[in-house]
Design an enzyme around this catalytic site. Structure first.
Site, short mmCIF file in Angstrom:
data_model
loop_
_atom_site.label_atom_id
_atom_site.label_comp_id
_atom_site.label_asym_id
_atom_site.label_seq_id
_atom_site.Cartn_x
_atom_site.Cartn_y
_atom_site.Cartn_z
N LYS A 136 0.67 -0.93 0.18
CA LYS A 136 0.05 -0.10 -0.07
C LYS A 136 0.74 1.25 0.04
O LYS A 136 0.63 1.93 -0.64
CB LYS A 136 -1.05 0.10 1.32
CG LYS A 136 -1.93 -1.02 1.37
CD LYS A 136 -2.64 -0.92 2.60
CE LYS A 136 -2.14 -1.01 4.06
NZ LYS A 136 -1.24 -2.41 4.18
N ARG B 291 -9.08 0.98 8.97
CA ARG B 291 -8.55 -0.42 9.33
C ARG B 291 -9.59 -0.89 10.13
O ARG B 291 -9.26 -2.32 10.58
CB ARG B 291 -7.34 -0.31 10.01
CG ARG B 291 -6.26 -0.96 9.22
CD ARG B 291 -5.03 -0.42 10.23
NE ARG B 291 -3.89 -1.23 9.76
CZ ARG B 291 -2.81 -0.55 9.41
NH1 ARG B 291 -2.79 0.66 8.93
NH2 ARG B 291 -1.58 -1.14 9.60
N ARG C 62 11.90 -5.39 4.36
CA ARG C 62 11.49 -3.80 4.16
C ARG C 62 12.35 -2.99 4.94
O ARG C 62 12.83 -3.21 6.12
CB ARG C 62 10.04 -3.57 4.73
CG ARG C 62 9.70 -2.03 4.70
CD ARG C 62 8.24 -1.90 4.76
NE ARG C 62 7.58 -2.23 5.95
CZ ARG C 62 6.44 -2.30 6.36
NH1 ARG C 62 5.39 -1.95 5.30
NH2 ARG C 62 5.91 -2.87 7.51
N ARG D 42 11.80 -1.04 10.47
CA ARG D 42 10.80 -0.66 11.46
C ARG D 42 10.94 -1.49 12.59
O ARG D 42 10.81 -3.00 12.51
CB ARG D 42 9.49 -0.76 10.85
CG ARG D 42 9.09 0.50 9.86
CD ARG D 42 7.79 0.46 9.19
NE ARG D 42 6.83 -0.18 10.01
CZ ARG D 42 5.35 -0.19 9.53
NH1 ARG D 42 5.36 0.24 8.15
NH2 ARG D 42 4.58 -0.40 10.09
N ARG E 270 0.53 -8.67 13.15
CA ARG E 270 -0.33 -7.61 12.49
C ARG E 270 -1.18 -8.44 11.44
O ARG E 270 -2.24 -7.80 11.15
CB ARG E 270 0.84 -6.73 11.85
CG ARG E 270 1.38 -5.88 13.02
CD ARG E 270 2.52 -5.30 12.61
NE ARG E 270 2.62 -4.56 11.53
CZ ARG E 270 3.46 -4.46 10.64
NH1 ARG E 270 4.84 -4.95 10.95
NH2 ARG E 270 3.47 -3.72 9.46
P1 ADP Z 1 2.24 -1.74 3.20
O1 ADP Z 1 2.11 -0.46 3.23
O2 ADP Z 1 0.90 -2.55 2.42
O3 ADP Z 1 2.63 -2.55 4.40
P2 ADP Z 1 4.82 -1.58 1.65
O4 ADP Z 1 4.43 -0.59 0.65
O5 ADP Z 1 5.71 -0.95 2.83
O6 ADP Z 1 3.55 -2.18 2.47
O7 ADP Z 1 5.52 -2.98 1.14
C1 ADP Z 1 6.17 -4.02 1.85
C2 ADP Z 1 7.62 -4.30 1.34
O8 ADP Z 1 7.47 -4.89 0.09
C3 ADP Z 1 8.68 -3.28 0.80
O9 ADP Z 1 9.79 -3.42 1.45
C4 ADP Z 1 8.18 -2.96 -0.50
O10 ADP Z 1 9.50 -2.43 -1.06
C5 ADP Z 1 7.96 -4.24 -0.83
N1 ADP Z 1 6.95 -4.38 -2.30
C6 ADP Z 1 6.01 -3.46 -2.22
N2 ADP Z 1 5.27 -3.75 -3.24
C7 ADP Z 1 5.96 -4.80 -3.91
C8 ADP Z 1 5.73 -5.64 -5.13
N3 ADP Z 1 4.84 -5.51 -5.81
N4 ADP Z 1 6.60 -6.34 -5.29
C9 ADP Z 1 7.57 -6.89 -4.52
N5 ADP Z 1 8.02 -6.18 -3.34
C10 ADP Z 1 7.03 -5.20 -3.03
P1 AMP Z 2 1.22 0.83 9.27
O1 AMP Z 2 2.44 1.86 8.78
O2 AMP Z 2 0.24 1.04 8.35
O3 AMP Z 2 1.94 -0.66 8.85
O4 AMP Z 2 0.63 0.94 10.68
C1 AMP Z 2 1.88 0.65 11.78
C2 AMP Z 2 0.96 0.42 12.97
O5 AMP Z 2 0.36 1.71 13.12
C3 AMP Z 2 -0.01 -0.65 13.09
O6 AMP Z 2 0.43 -2.02 13.31
C4 AMP Z 2 -1.01 0.06 14.15
O7 AMP Z 2 -0.35 -0.31 15.52
C5 AMP Z 2 -1.02 1.53 13.65
N1 AMP Z 2 -2.14 1.84 12.81
C6 AMP Z 2 -1.82 2.51 11.61
N2 AMP Z 2 -2.97 2.93 11.23
C7 AMP Z 2 -4.09 2.45 12.13
C8 AMP Z 2 -5.30 2.53 11.92
N3 AMP Z 2 -6.05 2.68 11.03
N4 AMP Z 2 -5.83 1.96 13.16
C9 AMP Z 2 -5.31 1.66 14.08
N5 AMP Z 2 -4.06 1.58 14.14
C10 AMP Z 2 -3.47 2.08 13.00
#
Ligand code: ADP
Ligand code: AMP
Length: 222
Positions: free
Chosen positions: A14, A89, A128, A161, A172
């Site tokens: 995302k 969420r 990541r 992270r 998660r």
């Molecule tokens: P989210 O925001 O849904 O938690 P991220 O955008 O942070 O996910 O992506 C998670 C990891 O996967 C990151 O390290 C990113 O570079 C990698 N990633 C995202 N999209 C793809 C894809 N289509 N193919 C391979 N790796 C990806």
């Molecule tokens: P994310 O960066 O989206 O992976 O979120 C990291 C963490 O932030 C999550 O595991 C939750 O603890 C908190 N968080 C982010 N967005 C939300 C949401 N919309 N509602 C509740 N907790 C959230």
């Protein structure tokens, strides 16, 4: 005007897609996770309250999350639309967003559901790396930076992270399945859900997203 929700499990991509879309559409991406992390690095009361939940991989309570996002979308740069990343969420957050948007005479235009299987999610989360300065997202294997540990975009330091540990990742994903996955039905019922194969390459997923947005915005000013 177009308001977009990116829905999907942790690691679905995302944030990666929101970054690309933000540059393409010149709209702000509103990531609730980034807002919490920013509040935490400034050591605000909100950030410190959220930390306890984030560290365990649990969701921050709705009332805290919704008021933070409401404040963010009331800002001027969000007037022409936003890309929501990681919000809503829970069913409660989705309903609150509809109420907020009603008051602003706006609506969610499209929900992009980025679908990825659990094995792939875990591999993505494990590799990541994120820029401490600008939040740009990399992956050691799938989307590496040019110089290890340094952000291509701004030269900032990359970090992993703290909630990307194996135990927290699993929690998660569980929390996602219990509390967030039901939003799929909520938005499908409203005719807003578009399913996307999130296991394709990053640019291919982005292409599918651009097509889907084009289909809902064609023929109207956005
Ligand atoms: P989210 O925001 O849904 O938690 P991220 O955008 O942070 O996910 O992506 C998670 C990891 O996967 C990151 O390290 C990113 O570079 C990698 N990633 C995202 N999209 C793809 C894809 N289509 N193919 C391979 N790796 C990806
Ligand atoms: P994310 O960066 O989206 O992976 O979120 C990291 C963490 O932030 C999550 O595991 C939750 O603890 C908190 N968080 C982010 N967005 C939300 C949401 N919309 N509602 C509740 N907790 C959230």
């Amino acid at each position: 005007m177009v308001d977009i929700v990116l829905l999907g499990a942790p690691g679905a991509g995302k944030g990666t897609q929101a970054e690309l879309l933000r540059d393409r559409l010149s709209l702000p991406s509103v990531s609730s996770g980034d807002l919490f992390r920013a509040a935490l690095s400034e050591r605000t009361p909100l950030g410190l309250r959220a930390k306890a939940y984030m560290d365990k991989g649990e969701l921050v309570p709705d009332e805290i999350t919704v008021s933070m996002v409401a404040e963010r979308i009331s800002q001027k740069d969000c007037a022409a639309g936003v890309i929501f990343d990681g919000f809503p969420r829970t069913a409660g957050q989705a309903e609150e967003l509809d109420n907020l948007f009603d008051q602003m005479q706006r609506r969610v235009d499209i929900v992009l559901y980025v679908m990825v299987s659990e094995g792939v999610l875990l591999r993505r989360l494990a590799g990541r790396w994120t820029c401490r300065e600008c939040g740009a997202i990399y992956h050691r294997e799938f989307s590496p930076e040019k110089v290890q540990g340094v952000c291509d975009a701004c030269g900032g330091e990359l970090y992993q992270r703290p909630d990307d540990t194996p135990e927290t990742q699993k929690r998660r994903i569980q929390v996602y399945l219990q509390q967030t996955a039901p939003l799929e039905a909520y938005y499908r019922g409203k005719g807003l859900l578009v399913e996307l194969d999130g296991e394709q390459e990053i640019d291919v997923v982005q292409g599918d997203i651009v097509k889907a947005i084009g289909a809902v915005t064609t023929g109207r000013a956005c």
